[in-house]
Scaffold this motif. Structure first.
Motif, PDB file in Angstrom:
ATOM      1  N   LEU A   1      -7.506  -8.964  -3.689  1.00 34.58           N
ATOM      2  CA  LEU A   1      -7.055  -8.583  -2.329  1.00 34.58           C
ATOM      3  C   LEU A   1      -7.730  -9.663  -1.247  1.00 34.58           C
ATOM      4  O   LEU A   1      -8.890  -9.760  -1.269  1.00 34.58           O
ATOM      5  N   ALA A   2      -7.115  -9.477  -0.117  1.00 31.76           N
ATOM      6  CA  ALA A   2      -7.853 -10.261   1.066  1.00 31.76           C
ATOM      7  C   ALA A   2      -8.961  -9.604   1.333  1.00 31.76           C
ATOM      8  O   ALA A   2      -9.950 -10.253   1.829  1.00 31.76           O
ATOM      9  N   ASP A   3      -9.335  -8.338   1.265  1.00 31.22           N
ATOM     10  CA  ASP A   3     -10.630  -7.790   1.484  1.00 31.22           C
ATOM     11  C   ASP A   3     -11.515  -7.938   0.562  1.00 31.22           C
ATOM     12  O   ASP A   3     -12.400  -7.233   0.491  1.00 31.22           O
TER      13      ASP A   3
ATOM     14  N   ASP B   1       1.068  -1.228  -0.003  1.00 31.81           N
ATOM     15  CA  ASP B   1       0.028   0.042   0.078  1.00 31.81           C
ATOM     16  C   ASP B   1       0.748   1.429  -0.041  1.00 31.81           C
ATOM     17  O   ASP B   1       2.056   1.061   0.008  1.00 31.81           O
ATOM     18  N   THR B   2       0.264   2.426   0.045  1.00 32.61           N
ATOM     19  CA  THR B   2       0.996   3.630   0.086  1.00 32.61           C
ATOM     20  C   THR B   2       1.782   3.963   1.248  1.00 32.61           C
ATOM     21  O   THR B   2       2.811   4.566   1.220  1.00 32.61           O
ATOM     22  N   SER B   3       1.879   3.296   2.313  1.00 32.46           N
ATOM     23  CA  SER B   3       2.498   3.279   3.602  1.00 32.46           C
ATOM     24  C   SER B   3       3.885   2.372   3.460  1.00 32.46           C
ATOM     25  O   SER B   3       4.561   2.509   4.221  1.00 32.46           O
ATOM     26  N   GLY B   4       3.734   1.621   2.240  1.00 33.48           N
ATOM     27  CA  GLY B   4       4.959   0.541   2.361  1.00 33.48           C
ATOM     28  C   GLY B   4       4.553  -0.735   2.800  1.00 33.48           C
ATOM     29  O   GLY B   4       5.336  -1.599   2.955  1.00 33.48           O
ATOM     30  N   HIS B   5       3.518  -0.977   3.358  1.00 36.54           N
ATOM     31  CA  HIS B   5       3.040  -2.346   4.153  1.00 36.54           C
ATOM     32  C   HIS B   5       2.528  -3.074   3.085  1.00 36.54           C
ATOM     33  O   HIS B   5       1.947  -2.856   2.018  1.00 36.54           O
ATOM     34  N   SER B   6       3.223  -4.502   3.319  1.00 34.79           N
ATOM     35  CA  SER B   6       3.056  -5.721   2.438  1.00 34.79           C
ATOM     36  C   SER B   6       1.507  -5.936   2.558  1.00 34.79           C
ATOM     37  O   SER B   6       0.929  -5.920   3.776  1.00 34.79           O
ATOM     38  N   LEU B   7       0.923  -6.349   1.470  1.00 32.22           N
ATOM     39  CA  LEU B   7      -0.424  -6.777   1.274  1.00 32.22           C
ATOM     40  C   LEU B   7      -0.520  -8.399   1.263  1.00 32.22           C
ATOM     41  O   LEU B   7      -0.098  -8.869   0.228  1.00 32.22           O
ATOM     42  N   GLU B   8      -0.711  -8.956   2.467  1.00 33.51           N
ATOM     43  CA  GLU B   8      -0.882 -10.322   2.293  1.00 33.51           C
ATOM     44  C   GLU B   8      -2.201 -10.925   2.049  1.00 33.51           C
ATOM     45  O   GLU B   8      -3.068 -10.396   2.108  1.00 33.51           O
ATOM     46  N   HIS B   9      -1.933 -12.481   1.723  1.00 35.17           N
ATOM     47  CA  HIS B   9      -3.179 -13.276   1.466  1.00 35.17           C
ATOM     48  C   HIS B   9      -3.941 -12.759   0.269  1.00 35.17           C
ATOM     49  O   HIS B   9      -5.306 -13.043   0.284  1.00 35.17           O
TER      50      HIS B   9
END
Length: 142
Positions: free
Chosen positions: A124-126, A67-75
């Protein structure tokens, strides 16, 4: 001579109508393409293909989703589609596996030399669905 001004107004109205129709068509086209390509704003995908240079045969597509914060998007679930950039060739498909948090890897077989387009179908997971596309130019034949 009385018909000349009327005809000129008719021509101007016709040109105005044509310009409006062109603008409406372009707006619809841009909106339709934009909406499809950016269903999840703020999501980035970094991709790479190995080995380099890309040759006909087996390769590995690696993707990092964040995401824009650099957090990995899992699952996420990702299906890879590889297509030649010209009609007439069957596409190749592969499912990616998450190899580390937010990092996905998929085998992809390039069946012919030339220019390819790779498309990532991502869920995406969501539940949001996005697609990302990139070009692979000059796949080398053996």
């Amino acid at each position: 001579m009385s018909w000349a001004p009327s005809r000129g107004r008719h021509r101007a109205a016709s040109q105005h109508f044509q310009a409006l129709m062109l603008a409406a068509t372009l707006t619809f086209t841009v909106t339709a393409c934009h909406g499809h390509a950016n269903d999840a704003p703020g999501i980035s995908l970094q991709e790479s293909i190995a080995p380099q240079p890309v040759r006909v045969g087996a390769a590995t597509v690696t993707m990092r989703l964040f995401d824009t914060s650099g957090h990995s998007l899992e699952h996420a679930r990702i299906q890879i589609e590889g297509d030649m950039d010209h009609p007439g060739m069957e596409p190749v498909f592969s499912n990616a596996q998450e190899t580390a948090p937010g990092t996905y890897s998929a085998p992809l077989t390039f069946t012919m030399g030339g220019d390819w387009v790779v498309l990532a179908h991502i869920t995406l997971a969501d539940g949001r669905k996005i697609e990302r596309q990139w070009d692979v130019k000059g796949v080398e034949s053996h």
